[in-house]
Design a protein around this motif. Structure first.
Motif, PDB file in Angstrom:
ATOM      1  N   LEU A   3       0.803  -1.222   0.000  1.00 37.08           N
ATOM      2  CA  LEU A   3       0.000   0.000   0.000  1.00 37.08           C
ATOM      3  C   LEU A   3       0.838   1.273   0.000  1.00 37.08           C
ATOM      4  CD1 LEU A   3      -2.837  -0.758   2.600  1.00 37.08           C
ATOM      5  CD2 LEU A   3      -2.932  -0.879   0.106  1.00 37.08           C
ATOM      6  N   ALA A   4       2.111   1.139   0.361  1.00 40.03           N
ATOM      7  CA  ALA A   4       2.932   2.321   0.630  1.00 40.03           C
ATOM      8  C   ALA A   4       3.040   3.278  -0.554  1.00 40.03           C
ATOM      9  CB  ALA A   4       4.322   1.887   1.105  1.00 40.03           C
ATOM     10  N   ILE A   5       2.998   2.773  -1.760  1.00 41.80           N
ATOM     11  CA  ILE A   5       3.184   3.628  -2.937  1.00 41.80           C
ATOM     12  C   ILE A   5       1.910   4.400  -3.288  1.00 41.80           C
ATOM     13  CG2 ILE A   5       2.587   1.900  -4.705  1.00 41.80           C
ATOM     14  CD1 ILE A   5       5.426   4.527  -4.908  1.00 41.80           C
ATOM     15  N   VAL A   6       0.776   3.972  -2.755  1.00 43.14           N
ATOM     16  CA  VAL A   6      -0.511   4.567  -3.145  1.00 43.14           C
ATOM     17  C   VAL A   6      -0.553   6.096  -2.964  1.00 43.14           C
ATOM     18  CG1 VAL A   6      -2.994   4.598  -2.657  1.00 43.14           C
ATOM     19  CG2 VAL A   6      -1.799   2.425  -2.937  1.00 43.14           C
ATOM     20  N   PRO A   7      -0.144   6.644  -1.811  1.00 45.82           N
ATOM     21  CA  PRO A   7      -0.179   8.110  -1.690  1.00 45.82           C
ATOM     22  C   PRO A   7       0.689   8.815  -2.736  1.00 45.82           C
ATOM     23  CG  PRO A   7       0.104   7.119   0.461  1.00 45.82           C
ATOM     24  CD  PRO A   7       0.259   6.015  -0.547  1.00 45.82           C
ATOM     25  N   GLN A   8       1.847   8.211  -3.081  1.00 48.66           N
ATOM     26  CA  GLN A   8       2.722   8.815  -4.097  1.00 48.66           C
ATOM     27  C   GLN A   8       2.042   8.826  -5.466  1.00 48.66           C
ATOM     28  OE1 GLN A   8       6.072  10.342  -3.977  1.00 48.66           O
ATOM     29  NE2 GLN A   8       5.001  10.955  -5.827  1.00 48.66           N
ATOM     30  N   LEU A   9       1.390   7.719  -5.818  1.00 46.22           N
ATOM     31  CA  LEU A   9       0.695   7.661  -7.105  1.00 46.22           C
ATOM     32  C   LEU A   9      -0.435   8.687  -7.136  1.00 46.22           C
ATOM     33  CD1 LEU A   9       0.516   3.777  -7.597  1.00 46.22           C
ATOM     34  CD2 LEU A   9       2.017   5.396  -8.780  1.00 46.22           C
ATOM     35  N   PHE A  10      -1.050   8.883  -5.983  1.00 46.49           N
ATOM     36  CA  PHE A  10      -2.140   9.847  -5.899  1.00 46.49           C
ATOM     37  C   PHE A  10      -1.624  11.276  -6.089  1.00 46.49           C
ATOM     38  CE2 PHE A  10      -5.449  12.281  -3.694  1.00 46.49           C
ATOM     39  CZ  PHE A  10      -6.576  11.760  -4.327  1.00 46.49           C
TER      40      PHE A  10
END
Lengths: 10, 220
Positions: free
Chosen positions: B135-142
């Protein structure tokens, strides 16, 4: 060992 | 060690170096998700507790310490150091509150470990880190999606991070073929596949933009 091999990965 | 795993680890190292270069060269953290960095730090700290219990190799220990140290440094830069601190806009990085990522992963890890009968805190935290990493990459992709036009080095950063995850899948395939006593861990595989899948969309636009030599722009 009981541990899966992936535990030696990063 | 095999070529896929080593290339994956190196890709991970390159991604961190590119991120540091990106922060230093632009003197701002605009377009970078502090939340993703904080989630990665939680991932590293909970997974690498075996630094104190099991010695695998000098390489393994060195990399673990390097990941924890570099991620801590990046977080410190964005949170406390000028000019990054005053330019950091938390409202652009509002997706996925940390607790909404941590709590379900902790619950799932506890459940998975109960089922497997692995009840030591180190085992539970290790499993937790496997889920949380996905899940860690999700905020960056957002954050990328919010700005749409992705700055060059930021694009490379996400690309190398995604390449690292893709190479790890090849590493598991290789290991299961060539290592006689290799033990499958399906939680690792599923979590790794989910994590890699999150990058697929970005990869597509990254490759297309490189091919046509244009700017990396994400669709709305």
């Amino acid at each position: 060992s009981r541990k899966g091999a992936s535990k030696d990965e990063l | 060690m095999n070529i896929f795993r080593f290339a994956g680890d190196m890709s991970h190292v390159v991604s961190i170096l590119v991120l540091l270069l990106r922060l230093r060269s632009s003197k701002s953290a605009v377009g970078i998700s502090l939340k993703t960095q904080e989630l990665f730090l939680i991932v590293f700290v909970t997974r690498y507790l075996d630094l104190f219990t099991t010695f695998y190799s000098l390489y393994n220990s060195f990399m673990k310490v390097a990941y924890i140290a570099s991620t801590t440094y990046i977080i410190w830069m964005i949170r406390f150091q000028e000019p990054y601190k005053s330019k950091y806009d938390a409202s652009q990085d509002s997706f996925l509150h940390i607790k909404f990522a941590v709590a379900p992963c902790a619950g799932l890890a506890l459940f998975a470990c109960l089922v497997k009968g692995e009840l030591s805190p180190i085992d539970i935290l290790w499993t937790f880190s496997i889920f949380l990493e996905a899940l860690a990459i999700v905020p960056q992709l957002f954050v990328l999606q919010r700005y749409r036009e992705v700055e060059n080095l930021t694009g490379h950063y996400v690309f190398f991070l995604g390449a690292y995850r893709g190479l790890y899948i090849l590493n598991w395939v290789y290991r299961s073929y060539y290592e006689q006593f290799y033990r499958h861990n399906w939680l690792v595989y599923v979590s790794g596949a989910v994590q890699t899948a999150l990058y697929v969309d970005f990869f597509y636009y990254y490759v297309v933009s490189k091919y046509y030599g244009g700017k990396l722009t994400l669709p709305t």
